[in-house]
Structure formats: C-alpha cells, structure tokens
Design an enzyme around this catalytic site. Sequence first.
Site, short mmCIF file in Angstrom:
data_model
loop_
_atom_site.label_atom_id
_atom_site.label_comp_id
_atom_site.label_asym_id
_atom_site.label_seq_id
_atom_site.Cartn_x
_atom_site.Cartn_y
_atom_site.Cartn_z
N VAL A 1 -8.60 7.49 -9.44
CA VAL A 1 -9.40 8.69 -9.72
C VAL A 1 -8.65 9.96 -9.34
O VAL A 1 -8.56 10.91 -10.12
CB VAL A 1 -10.76 8.61 -8.98
CG1 VAL A 1 -11.45 9.96 -8.94
CG2 VAL A 1 -11.65 7.61 -9.68
N CYS B 1 -15.63 -0.95 -9.29
CA CYS B 1 -16.81 -0.10 -9.13
C CYS B 1 -18.15 -0.84 -9.20
O CYS B 1 -18.93 -0.77 -8.25
CB CYS B 1 -16.79 1.02 -10.17
SG CYS B 1 -15.44 2.19 -9.89
N LYS C 1 3.89 6.07 -1.85
CA LYS C 1 3.26 6.47 -3.12
C LYS C 1 3.69 7.90 -3.49
O LYS C 1 4.05 8.18 -4.64
CB LYS C 1 1.74 6.43 -2.91
CG LYS C 1 0.95 6.05 -4.14
CD LYS C 1 -0.53 6.02 -3.81
CE LYS C 1 -1.18 4.75 -4.31
NZ LYS C 1 -2.63 4.74 -4.14
N ALA D 1 -21.23 -9.87 -24.39
CA ALA D 1 -21.39 -11.00 -23.46
C ALA D 1 -20.02 -11.45 -22.97
O ALA D 1 -19.03 -11.37 -23.70
CB ALA D 1 -22.11 -12.14 -24.17
N PHE E 1 -21.77 -1.67 -23.98
CA PHE E 1 -22.07 -2.52 -22.81
C PHE E 1 -23.02 -3.67 -23.17
O PHE E 1 -23.81 -4.10 -22.36
CB PHE E 1 -22.61 -1.67 -21.64
CG PHE E 1 -21.49 -0.94 -20.94
CD1 PHE E 1 -20.97 -1.41 -19.76
CD2 PHE E 1 -20.94 0.20 -21.51
CE1 PHE E 1 -19.91 -0.77 -19.15
CE2 PHE E 1 -19.87 0.84 -20.91
CZ PHE E 1 -19.35 0.36 -19.73
#
Length: 466
Positions: free
Chosen positions: A11, A280, A35, A272, A269
């Site tokens: 994010v 999340c 990083k 199946a 969404f």
Amino acid sequence: MRIAMIGTGYVGLVSGACFSEFGATVTCVDKDADKIERLRRGEIPIYEPGLEQLVANNAGAGRLGFTTDLKAALAGADAVFIAVGTPSRRGDGHADLSYVFAAAAEIGEALAGELTRELAGDLTRAPTGHRTIVVTKSTVPVGTGRRVERILQRALPQGGFEVASNPEFLREGSAIQDFMRPDRVVIGTDSEHAREVMRALYRPLYLLETPIVFTAIETAELIKYAANAFLATKITFINEVADLCEAVGADVQDVARGIGLDGRIGRKFLHAGPGFGGSCFPKDCQALVRTAAEAAAPLSIVETVLAVNDSRKRRMADRIAAICGGDIAGKTLAVLGLTFKPNTDDMRDSPSLSILPPLAEAGATIRAFDPEGMAEAQKLMPHLTYCTDAYETMQGADALVLITEWNEFRGLDLGRVKGLLRHPVVIDLRNIYKPDDMAAAGLAYHSIGRAGGTPTTKPAALRAIA
Ligand SMILES: NC(=O)c1ccc[n+]([C@@H]2O[C@H](COP(=O)([O-])OP(=O)(O)OC[C@H]3O[C@@H](n4cnc5c(N)ncnc54)[C@H](O)[C@@H]3O)[C@@H](O)[C@H]2O)c1
C-alpha cells in the site's frame, strides 16, 4: 504539496508513487534499510504490474525519494501517511496495532523535535504555525485514529498536527489502476484544515469526478472493514451455492451470471473457488468480528463467513485426494498457482497454504509452479518441488491442480498437458476451463460447482433429493 509515507509495502509504495504521479513531492520511509536501499537503486521489492516504471519516472523527476530517516522525511511535510502493516494478533484475531502506534510515536517525536528547533530559533525560517496532517492509511479498527491522536498529543501538547483516516481500497495486481481510478475516496476527519489538505492531494481524482466521501474518523475506519467483510461474504455465498450446484446438478457459473446481472447484486466477486485468502479479507474479517463482539453488537454473518471459508479451504485438500482415488500417498500432484490471486507475489493467507501441506503430509509429492510467488512460497512450504514452468510441473504427475488463475494458465496446450500427465486428471479450483474442451482433449476434468464436480458428494445428495 510535500508528503511522507511511512511503510513502503504493497500500500505505502503504490500510494507514495501514485501521489508523486499526481504532482506531490513524496518521501517514502521504511525501517527496513535493505528495502530502502533496493528502492534507491530502482529495484522494486514487490511484484505489482506497472509499479517499476511509475517509481522510475517519478524518482527520476525528483518527486519521489526513499529514506529510513523519518525525521528528515517529515521536515516541512503537509501530511504524513501511516501505511504500516496491521496483521492479525496472534491468539485472538484482533488487529496487531503495534506498528501503527510505533509509527505514531515516532511521528510525534519527530514533529516535536522540529517544533522545538523552530521555537529555539534554530531554523532560518520564521515560526509558521504549520500543522501537519497525520493520516492513517493502514486498515485499523474503529477507535485507532483517536488513539493515534492521543499518542501525538502526548508528544505535542502544544498542537501543530491534525489527524485523519484515509483507508485504502486498492487491490494487489491492479493497485495502480485502483489508486488512480478509485470508485471513491474515503476521508474521515474533524478538521477543516485536514479536509483542505486531503482535497488538494486528491485533486486530480476530484477533477475526474471521483466521489470523495468525508466522514467522521470512526466511520471511515468502519467503512473499510464493512467493505471487505461484505466482499468476503459475497465470495463465501457463491462458494456455498457452488456446493449446492454440485449436489443438484446445476451450474454455478450460470447461477452467478443469472443473479449478477441483477443490478442490485452485481457480477463481481461471484466467482466460485477454493475459498478466499490474501493479506486482507481473512485478517480484516477477524478483526471486525472482534470489534463487534467487544462493542456487544456481534456480526454473526461475518463470524459464519470466516468459519465456512476456513472449512472450505481445508476441504479442498480432501476433495483433491478423493478425486485421486482417496489415498494420496505416493501420488504426484502438479500444482499451478500458489499466490492468493494472480498478478501478485503475495502469499499471505493464500489458499495454497491450507490446501497443499495436508496433501504433502498425507504422502503426496507436490511439484509446483507460480509466475511470481515461488520465492515467498519456498520459505513457507519448503517441502514442495518447485519447477521452472507450467509444463515441467506436469511431467509424470497423477493430476494437475489449478489453484490460482494466472493468465498464462488459461491457455495451456491441452494435448501437451495430456501427454505429460501420467493420469489425465485436471482439478480446476478456479473454473478457468470449459468442461467440453477438456472432455474433447481426453482429460478428466473436475471444477467447482459445475457438472463433473466432486464425485464424492453428488450421488448421495442426489439420492437424498430423490
Ligand atoms: N495489501 C493490500 O492489498 C492492502 C489493501 C488495502 C489496505 N491494506 C492495508 O494497508 C496496510 C499496509 O499493508 P501492506 O500490505 O502494504 O503491508 P506490508 O507488510 O507490505 O508493508 C508494511 C511496511 O511497513 C514497514 N514498517 C512497519 N513499521 C514501520 C515504521 N515504524 N516505520 C517505517 N516503516 C515501517 C514495514 O517494514 C513494511 O515494509 C495494512 O493495514 C493493510 O491491511 C492493504
């Protein structure tokens, strides 16, 4: 506008790069020095389509920088975003807020230092009355924003900051597009100054007529959890309908289309599959359930979604074993796709982590391939044999199992698949192939919620109905 972004994960890095693309000067901060070093060299530590180019363009233009030095990043910033992880706390499923609170304390200390220098006349510029907006972008339970505010108040009793909540809705795999063209932006704050700064930051989206929803902090925090819990519920609903389809001989793809075309329901969404996973949905549903229980307003639907989803993922291993004749010991499985969804290298809570270890423990040899997730998967499932491409996994396998629907698995050469497998069995947990095509290629095809689904439940259930 100058902003600091604390946390350069999925994010923080995407948000920082996108804000710099919007024209802000952004400094991304991470306590992981390795990083930051890689980012400075232009290496992107995660896989996210388009991110490397976006970072290179904006870093090259001098609008995007990386540091481990929070104090330096905060100097003169109009806003600082907290985008650190909020994983599930071990034991009780609540969100672990230690990273958020540590970041808030560090921000308080850095801002206090800046203010002290300013008051001591240590700076060349005159006191400005500058107020930094401290924005929580991490997904945090209701009440966290207020706790962040109290942490800052302790460090800065004289003020000089405002707080806001700006939850993020981007999806890994399409994160840049989601950030640049969101369905909405949610901003929770009591402060008019914070609203102004946030409006200015999101101005390019405002010009595109993206709805900007201003709310109280608590409401913004809850919107994020309610959105994720609703999507997880939708997935779980269609997964249970898929089981019913198998039991009665219906087709879940057609059911999903038939209900999804209803504008009140929507088509998204409703695919199946093996059960939801990822960084999340599982943790956010768990945290929401905890918040609701503590508030004496239980969300029993979400509790059920979690229980149904967990048992579904476990049952996928039984299903694979059943299709392979019951006893999986000594059998070889070729597995395609390990990440929780395509176009990411993220393995957090991936369904493959629930499905594959029990099969390996039962004695199966697992040959696996994933386009981007193997480095991470190797750490989590060292007992698998990792292959270099899809076809190599299939050599001599007793069945092919498709777990994640990467595009490159959608167009396999079915003749080659049949030639490589010892037994021509394909178990497709994402319904990416047509049963007719598989039959024409001479492959025994097992998918989810369609004809030719699990052979274990169908006859009994049909007998019960008859
Ligand atoms: N991943 C997603 O798709 C997604 C989508 C929407 C919201 N969120 C939420 O956003 C938040 C971040 O998620 P993520 O997936 O980017 O996490 P992540 O684990 O990929 O990244 C978090 C980063 O924060 C750094 N960090 C932690 N504490 C720090 C500190 N005090 N100072 C500087 N850096 C620090 C870590 O080193 C790490 O690089 C979470 O709350 C998550 O629920 C994630």
